[in-house]
Scaffold this motif. Sequence first.
Motif, PDB file in Angstrom:
ATOM      1  N   LYS A  65      40.981  55.249  20.412  1.00  0.00           N
ATOM      2  CA  LYS A  65      40.983  56.684  20.130  1.00  0.00           C
ATOM      3  C   LYS A  65      42.416  57.144  19.934  1.00  0.00           C
ATOM      4  CE  LYS A  65      37.110  57.436  23.150  1.00  0.00           C
ATOM      5  NZ  LYS A  65      36.604  58.056  24.356  1.00  0.00           N
ATOM      6  N   ASP A  66      42.614  58.156  19.092  1.00  0.00           N
ATOM      7  CA  ASP A  66      43.946  58.722  18.978  1.00  0.00           C
ATOM      8  C   ASP A  66      43.807  60.232  18.890  1.00  0.00           C
ATOM      9  OD1 ASP A  66      43.142  59.169  16.336  1.00  0.00           O
ATOM     10  OD2 ASP A  66      44.014  57.275  15.678  1.00  0.00           O
ATOM     11  N   HIS A  69      41.478  61.500  16.194  1.00  0.00           N
ATOM     12  CA  HIS A  69      40.091  61.016  16.230  1.00  0.00           C
ATOM     13  C   HIS A  69      39.663  60.847  17.682  1.00  0.00           C
ATOM     14  CE1 HIS A  69      41.539  59.629  12.248  1.00  0.00           C
ATOM     15  NE2 HIS A  69      40.362  60.064  11.875  1.00  0.00           N
ATOM     16  N   PRO A  70      39.455  61.989  18.394  1.00  0.00           N
ATOM     17  CA  PRO A  70      39.241  61.922  19.845  1.00  0.00           C
ATOM     18  C   PRO A  70      37.961  61.193  20.242  1.00  0.00           C
ATOM     19  CG  PRO A  70      38.836  64.129  19.021  1.00  0.00           C
ATOM     20  CD  PRO A  70      39.412  63.354  17.881  1.00  0.00           C
ATOM     21  N   TYR A  71      36.998  61.012  19.315  1.00  0.00           N
ATOM     22  CA  TYR A  71      35.774  60.283  19.657  1.00  0.00           C
ATOM     23  C   TYR A  71      35.864  58.824  19.235  1.00  0.00           C
ATOM     24  CZ  TYR A  71      33.689  64.783  20.630  1.00  0.00           C
ATOM     25  OH  TYR A  71      33.418  66.005  21.163  1.00  0.00           O
ATOM     26  N   GLY A  72      37.035  58.367  18.785  1.00  0.00           N
ATOM     27  CA  GLY A  72      37.174  56.994  18.337  1.00  0.00           C
ATOM     28  C   GLY A  72      36.794  56.871  16.872  1.00  0.00           C
ATOM     29  N   HIS A  73      36.787  55.650  16.375  1.00  0.00           N
ATOM     30  CA  HIS A  73      36.578  55.414  14.943  1.00  0.00           C
ATOM     31  C   HIS A  73      35.284  54.665  14.672  1.00  0.00           C
ATOM     32  CE1 HIS A  73      40.882  55.932  15.655  1.00  0.00           C
ATOM     33  NE2 HIS A  73      40.947  56.437  14.447  1.00  0.00           N
ATOM     34  N   TYR A 239      28.772  56.401  19.032  1.00  0.00           N
ATOM     35  CA  TYR A 239      29.929  56.249  18.156  1.00  0.00           C
ATOM     36  C   TYR A 239      30.205  54.773  18.005  1.00  0.00           C
ATOM     37  CZ  TYR A 239      30.691  61.170  18.098  1.00  0.00           C
ATOM     38  OH  TYR A 239      30.517  62.503  17.890  1.00  0.00           O
ATOM     39  N   HIS A 244      28.538  58.706  23.818  1.00  0.00           N
ATOM     40  CA  HIS A 244      29.022  59.966  24.367  1.00  0.00           C
ATOM     41  C   HIS A 244      27.791  60.703  24.891  1.00  0.00           C
ATOM     42  CE1 HIS A 244      31.388  63.672  24.658  1.00  0.00           C
ATOM     43  NE2 HIS A 244      30.254  64.243  24.308  1.00  0.00           N
TER      44      HIS A 244
END
Length: 330
Positions: A65-66, A69-73, A239, A244
Amino acid sequence: MTFPASKLRLGVLSLVVSAVLVAIKFYAYMLTASQAVLTDALESIINVFTSGFALYSLYLSGLPKDENHPYGHGKVEYLSVGFEGALILIAGLYIFYSATLAFLEPHAVARPDLGIALLSITALVNLAVGFLLIRSGRQLKSVALVGDGQHLYLDAVSTLVSCVALLLVAATGNALFDAGAALLLGGFIVVNGLRMVRRSVGGLMDESDVVVVREVIGELQQFRRPAWIDVHNLRVLRYGANLHIDCHMTMPYYFSLDEIHNELNDIEALIRERFDVEVEMFVHADPCTFTSCSHCHMPECPVRHHPFSKEIGWTLTNAVKNERHRLVAE
Ligand SMILES: [Zn+2]
Ligand SMILES: [Zn+2]
Ligand SMILES: [Zn+2]
Ligand SMILES: [Zn+2]
């Protein structure tokens, strides 16, 4: 998730092998002019494109996560499946069209013996590489690699169908067997493509995963505590491989923030432990009202207005709705 070098190597291996097999299959098509062989070759060329894209999306979905893109990619995997599905669908429709033409006006198949020999080689290579991918995919716990390997097995089966068609043509001299096999394979490819597009749309539209929702509710119900008065507005989003989960939990309104915080932490830990994949869980606490008393287990509740009457079991119906639970009698 990290992206181990061995996973990458196996992905590249499958890509290179597919590319070589496509060349062999197109060569076999040039020799035989067989519709069934063309079908087989077209399906394989799509495999090359899609395993390339799948490799890239596997890499992307594994990025941490960054801040943007708080939910990851993870969701990019659905895009990859959708892309693959759309390509397969187009190829399937083309094959259907071309096989129908061949059915109406059959043209001769040349050198079926050479075609069978070349196709058999590609089937054997597919089986060997598929076996390798599935075995290492299981060891590395990679769904993508196992899927890739199963795809190669399936490829070998469709090659087998082409070989049988060529054998029948060689034995009977009737080219209709060739067109018939192409139609059969084309139909199979279209269904496969539709299914992949369907799966991709479901993932992108955040279609709820009922199996996971049931598991979460079952776990909460099994370990429920008196202070967890009712759970509602439960949602699960997937995701990529990760989950989540969020929900509301009604709790005694007189609890201190500290007590609530501890209960919420325990709920989150309980659910996180239940799944092998990474779970991010948020619980929103609702203060109880006196309508809850009749189904609230709290022992020695200092503010109880009604006696406890009976428990309301948590189910798919009442835990997903955004509504506190009530006994019907009230
Ligand atoms: Zn990013
Ligand atoms: Zn609520
Ligand atoms: Zn906290
Ligand atoms: Zn109470």
